[in-house]
Design an enzyme around this catalytic site. Structure first.
Site, PDB file in Angstrom:
ATOM      1  N   THR A 556       0.846  -1.231  -0.136  1.00 10.66           N
ATOM      2  CA  THR A 556      -0.150   0.180   0.113  1.00 10.66           C
ATOM      3  C   THR A 556       0.866   1.227  -0.052  1.00 10.66           C
ATOM      4  O   THR A 556       2.013   1.124  -0.043  1.00 10.66           O
ATOM      5  CB  THR A 556      -0.949   0.189   1.323  1.00 10.66           C
ATOM      6  OG1 THR A 556       0.035   0.404   2.562  1.00 10.66           O
ATOM      7  CG2 THR A 556      -1.655  -1.522   1.583  1.00 10.66           C
ATOM      8  N   LYS A 580       6.580   3.111   0.842  1.00 11.03           N
ATOM      9  CA  LYS A 580       7.910   4.053   1.271  1.00 11.03           C
ATOM     10  C   LYS A 580       7.696   4.717   2.601  1.00 11.03           C
ATOM     11  O   LYS A 580       8.819   5.502   2.876  1.00 11.03           O
ATOM     12  CB  LYS A 580       8.214   4.706   0.334  1.00 11.03           C
ATOM     13  CG  LYS A 580       8.775   4.115  -1.171  1.00 11.03           C
ATOM     14  CD  LYS A 580       9.414   5.101  -2.287  1.00 11.03           C
ATOM     15  CE  LYS A 580       7.984   5.435  -2.861  1.00 11.03           C
ATOM     16  NZ  LYS A 580       7.339   4.723  -3.697  1.00 11.03           N
ATOM     17  N   LEU A 614      14.392  -3.280  -9.238  1.00  8.71           N
ATOM     18  CA  LEU A 614      15.861  -3.245  -9.549  1.00  8.71           C
ATOM     19  C   LEU A 614      16.396  -3.375  -8.213  1.00  8.71           C
ATOM     20  O   LEU A 614      16.076  -3.051  -7.101  1.00  8.71           O
ATOM     21  CB  LEU A 614      16.192  -1.860 -10.153  1.00  8.71           C
ATOM     22  CG  LEU A 614      15.767  -1.456 -11.530  1.00  8.71           C
ATOM     23  CD1 LEU A 614      16.122   0.111 -11.634  1.00  8.71           C
ATOM     24  CD2 LEU A 614      16.205  -2.259 -12.433  1.00  8.71           C
ATOM     25  N   GLU A 668       2.140   7.287  -8.400  1.00  7.64           N
ATOM     26  CA  GLU A 668       1.433   7.036  -7.194  1.00  7.64           C
ATOM     27  C   GLU A 668      -0.050   7.327  -7.469  1.00  7.64           C
ATOM     28  O   GLU A 668      -0.394   8.247  -8.374  1.00  7.64           O
ATOM     29  CB  GLU A 668       2.225   8.167  -6.257  1.00  7.64           C
ATOM     30  CG  GLU A 668       3.491   7.762  -5.760  1.00  7.64           C
ATOM     31  CD  GLU A 668       3.876   6.533  -5.069  1.00  7.64           C
ATOM     32  OE1 GLU A 668       2.715   6.055  -4.271  1.00  7.64           O
ATOM     33  OE2 GLU A 668       4.852   5.936  -5.052  1.00  7.64           O
ATOM     34  N   ASP A 679       8.101  11.993  -4.172  1.00  5.34           N
ATOM     35  CA  ASP A 679       8.512  10.629  -4.319  1.00  5.34           C
ATOM     36  C   ASP A 679      10.092  10.174  -4.638  1.00  5.34           C
ATOM     37  O   ASP A 679      10.650   9.447  -3.875  1.00  5.34           O
ATOM     38  CB  ASP A 679       7.814   9.985  -5.359  1.00  5.34           C
ATOM     39  CG  ASP A 679       7.977   8.457  -5.389  1.00  5.34           C
ATOM     40  OD1 ASP A 679       7.577   7.785  -4.417  1.00  5.34           O
ATOM     41  OD2 ASP A 679       8.259   7.749  -6.439  1.00  5.34           O
ATOM     42  N   LYS A 683      13.114   8.625  -2.017  1.00 12.55           N
ATOM     43  CA  LYS A 683      13.948   7.654  -2.509  1.00 12.55           C
ATOM     44  C   LYS A 683      15.472   7.817  -2.250  1.00 12.55           C
ATOM     45  O   LYS A 683      16.124   7.113  -1.901  1.00 12.55           O
ATOM     46  CB  LYS A 683      13.593   7.204  -4.022  1.00 12.55           C
ATOM     47  CG  LYS A 683      12.334   6.683  -4.236  1.00 12.55           C
ATOM     48  CD  LYS A 683      11.932   6.517  -5.721  1.00 12.55           C
ATOM     49  CE  LYS A 683      10.650   5.865  -5.993  1.00 12.55           C
ATOM     50  NZ  LYS A 683      10.270   5.809  -7.652  1.00 12.55           N
TER      51      LYS A 683
END
Length: 815
Positions: A556, A580, A614, A668, A679, A683
């Site tokens: 989610t 995340k 990845l 998203e 986002d 990351k």
């Protein structure tokens, strides 16, 4: 001579008794057959006596039901011409039973002696009914009254056998008879004054062993409802296996530690005479079962023979500085318990002599507390010892095997397997024979513990993961497809069974019980009809199920779901997070999650947080673990933004290209998280943290390319405003094109600082030839200085993201 014993399940009803008699008929050797009471009768006889003692007249109803049960059994077994005498015998016995219980009812007292008298009727009745049936089937035999043959002391309820007298009586009685077959009731005996005694619950096995030893039998066969002794309780462990051969010593250990197939005292008489003892299945008589024999003849290949357990255990701990160096404390403790007939199951003592811990049956806990505190009253008053500490709610789990003593590392493997599954060990004990390693654990963990150890020591076929998935939408749905597709491959090539045990979306949640798994082909239909989704209840269920190798998978973007990670990790439930939010939360929370995972032997994996499928985080972790140091990271981390700027050339509106990316599943749920750079900030922050930097979102510079007005309102408002700002986006494109450059949204981390933003990328850059939704990450390290280590590939999409989650699940399964 062979001795055959048939338990309560084997003689539970007329149909089963017919199977028993057929087995007896097929046995050609001279034989003694020992039988238990009909199934459930002993408990009901005890109930009748207890009700009578309480003055409850319903004891009469219990006796009436028992009489009917025995009469019906006799009628079902016997031809009409043979019924009269047997039915008369049954009625006569119940008349006598009624008189005894009536006496108990009036005096309101049920002594152990009277209780033995009452429960002896179970075996007397069953053996006489079976004897009548055998006679009707022309099986020549003699019925023996075990009360006249087995002599004991007067310890009613658990009488000790006088083997000298018993052996002489049995051997002379059988020798004087001209018969080749004998039938005797189990469980019952008598003292020197001919008062009826009993040999303890399960004592029919013991009766059979006593007969076998007295007659130097060629074999003893214990017939029950399972095919031999098992490596673990088959009610708990689906893959429990039959133990083909075991030694007397191993069998004693297993039976002592909860294996119900054979009554513990049974082993001693046959072991002394070296009589092979078979445990066989009445309902599958052709199956071999288990043979128990001397250790020299027992050559089983397994290091561990079986796993057993005892529930309802209480720990008693006697501690105090006054115990150190003073002899006699242990003697006084055990003496106090022994005087109250409290059996000690397990003992462990610290080398400092500061404490001694014993395990007893939970039913004796209150009595033990009183007698031990009384025994040490003086020391308690002088503060030399503390009041006895009583800890309830425990169980003992035990590994048993003769070969353990010649194989180092068994205890480490046992404790490691339990620890990895969050099972706390309160006390341990290992005898000098090294045949048994016992651990005291919470009773709530015993089923899980038995499964964990069985998997570790017996199930070389496969390891089992129990997976709970929250979020079975786009990515989660693809994950379910991949799990179904690879199910057989994982079993065949990785010896791994991934069981999906619980799933949920935002509306419903679905669980399966009793060792089952969710059907990966029809889960969508099943979920539609499932119970409403409540996150706390979902988490509670995952924890309460307490399954081994549990993995919680979060697919989610929900902050509430991320907030439950710590609670799950504290229960040793591993986390695989596509979400995340947790890894990009304040550093203190990120650090706490990783610390909790280490502390409770769980794993927290979130590879898909950066780069979808990845191997970005995995590669970074490998660099650091191998001693390399990351100096700089440069990356294009948004598959969405890369897709958008690879497809936008001013010929169609920017908003239309963004909508295409959303429709194809690259963005998203709120595309502004992608286009606004949030986002990508998350990351690069996650990568920086994994590289060892303590960094927060506020520390990252974001060079926005979206006009501020695009962030106002709803997602629909966002698309409308993008359309209004088309000239702005076209200007961005044209400015880059004029320099023969491409637009890429780049994230960088160097010297403890991170930034993200839109950049003009010239043709010689590694980022220039990055097409579609691809991501690329460049790691500049002490080893990769001039030419970076490059990870490149698809960085968005449901399939690749699901495959990354799948890979994390498999990493957790790796040894």
């Amino acid at each position: 001579m062979k001795v055959l014993k048939f338990g309560g399940s084997s003689v539970a009803n007329a149909e089963n008794i017919q199977k028993v008699v057929q087995i007896v008929k097929n046995e050609q050797q001279p034989k003694v057959v020992v039988v238990s009471a009909l199934g459930g009768v002993t408990d009901q006889l005890i109930n009748a006596g207890t009700l009578a003692e309480k003055g409850d007249e319903s004891y009469k109803e219990v006796l009436q039901a028992l009489e009917t049960k025995h009469l019906d059994t006799a009628r079902a077994l016997l031809p009409v011409t043979h019924q009269s005498s047997c039915l008369s015998m049954v009625k006569q016995h119940f008349n006598e039973l009624d008189e005894i219980c009536n006496s108990v009812f009036y005096i309101r007292e049920l002594s152990l002696r009277t209780k033995d008298r009452i429960i002896s009727f179970g075996e007397l009745l069953s053996s006489k009914i079976i004897s009548a049936f055998m006679s009707s089937a022309n099986i020549q035999h003699e019925w023996l009254d075990s009360r006249k043959l087995i002599k004991t002391n007067n310890n009613f309820g658990f009488a000790a056998v006088n083997f000298k007298d018993t052996n002489e009586i049995i051997s002379s009685t059988v020798a004087a008879s001209g018969k080749q077959a004998f039938l005797a009731p189990g469980f019952i005996a008598s003292d020197a004054n001919s008062n009826t005694t009993t040999l303890g619950r399960g004592g029919s096995d013991y009766t059979a062993a006593i007969f076998a030893a007295a007659l130097d039998a060629s074999a003893l066969e214990i017939w029950t409802d399972v095919t031999g002794m098992m490596t673990a309780d088959p009610r708990w462990v689906a893959n429990a296996k039959t133990i083909n051969r075991t030694s007397y010593q191993e069998a004693m250990e297993l039976s002592h530690f909860g294996a119900k197939v054979i009554y513990p005292p049974t082993i001693q008489p046959v072991m002394q005479k070296n009589i092979p003892t078979w445990v066989k299945n009445t309902f599958a008589p052709n199956e071999a079962g288990t043979v128990i024999e001397s250790a020299g003849e027992h050559d089983g290949s397994e290091i561990i023979t079986g796993i057993s357990s005892i529930n309802s255990v209480t720990l008693l701990s006697l501690e105090g500085s006054g115990m150190v160096g003073i002899p006699g404390f242990s003697k006084r403790l055990f003496e106090a318990l022994a005087n109250e007939k409290i059996n000690v199951i397990l003992i462990t003592q610290s080398s400092s002599e500061h404490s001694i811990c014993v395990a007893i049956n939970a039913a004796d806990a209150a009595k033990a507390k009183n007698v031990v505190d009384a025994a040490f009253e003086t020391e308690l008053n002088q503060k030399k010892v503390d009041p006895l500490k009583v800890e309830e709610g425990h169980a003992i789990i035990a590994l048993v095997g003769d070969k353990m003593k010649s194989h180092p590392g068994i205890a480490g493997k046992m404790f490691g397997a339990l620890g990895r599954n969050g099972i706390n060990i309160r006390a341990i004990a290992q005898g000098s024979s090294e045949r048994n390693i016992s651990a005291v654990i919470s009773v709530a963990d015993v089923k899980k513990g038995v499964n964990v150890l069985h998997e570790a020591f017996f199930e070389s076929v496969h390891k089992q993961l129990n997976v709970f998935i929250v979020g079975v939408g786009n990515v989660g749905g693809k994950l379910m497809e991949q799990l179904n597709q690879q199910k057989q491959f994982l079993l065949e090539h990785l010896n791994l069974q991934v069981r999906v045990t619980g799933i949920a979306n935002s509306k419903q949640m679905l669980f399966v019980d009793n060792g089952n798994e969710i059907d990966l082909r029809s889960w969508k239909e099943a979920l539609k009809n499932a119970q409403p989704m409540e996150l706390e209840r979902f988490v509670d269920t995952v924890i309460d199920k307490n399954l081994r190798n549990s993995v919680f998978v979060d697919v989610t973007a929900n902050a509430d779901v991320a907030a439950v990670y710590n609670r799950l990790l504290e229960k040793s439930i591993s986390i695989v997070a596509c979400n995340k939010i947790a890894a990009s939360s304040p550093y203190s929370n990120y650090s706490q999650l990783k610390s909790t995972a280490r502390e409770f032997n769980a794993e927290y994996r979130f590879e898909t947080n950066v780069g979808a499928g990845l191997p970005v985080i995995g590669t970074l972790n490998d660099l650091r673990r191998s001693g390399d140091q990351v100096n700089k990271i440069q990356a294009v981390l948004s598959g969405t933004l890369n897709f958008v700027f690879n497809n936008y050339d001013g010929s169609r509106p920017f908003a239309e290209v963004v909508k295409q990316a959303q429709d194809e599943g690259y963005t998203e749920p709120d595309p502004r998280l992608d286009l606004g750079g949030t986002d990508v900030m998350r990351k690069i922050m996650i990568l920086a943290r994994e590289a060892g930097e303590q960094i927060e979102m506020d520390d990252i510079t974001n060079n926005y390319f979206l006009p501020a007005s695009c962030f106002d309102g709803s997602v629909d408002d966002f698309y409308k405003e993008m359309a209004n700002q088309e000239a702005h986006f076209k200007a961005l494109y044209e400015e880059a094109a004029a320099k023969n450059c491409k637009l890429k949204f780049v994230a960088s981390f160097e010297n403890g600082k991170a930034n993200v933003g839109l950049q003009h990328i010239p043709s010689h850059s590694d980022f220039y030839h990055l097409y579609g939704k691809d991501n690329i990450v460049l790691f500049y390290t002490q080893r990769y200085t001039d030419q970076p280590l490059v990870v490149k590939g698809a960085g968005a999409g449901a399939d690749v993201t699901a495959s990354g989650v799948f890979a994390d699940i498999l990493r957790i399964a790796a040894p």
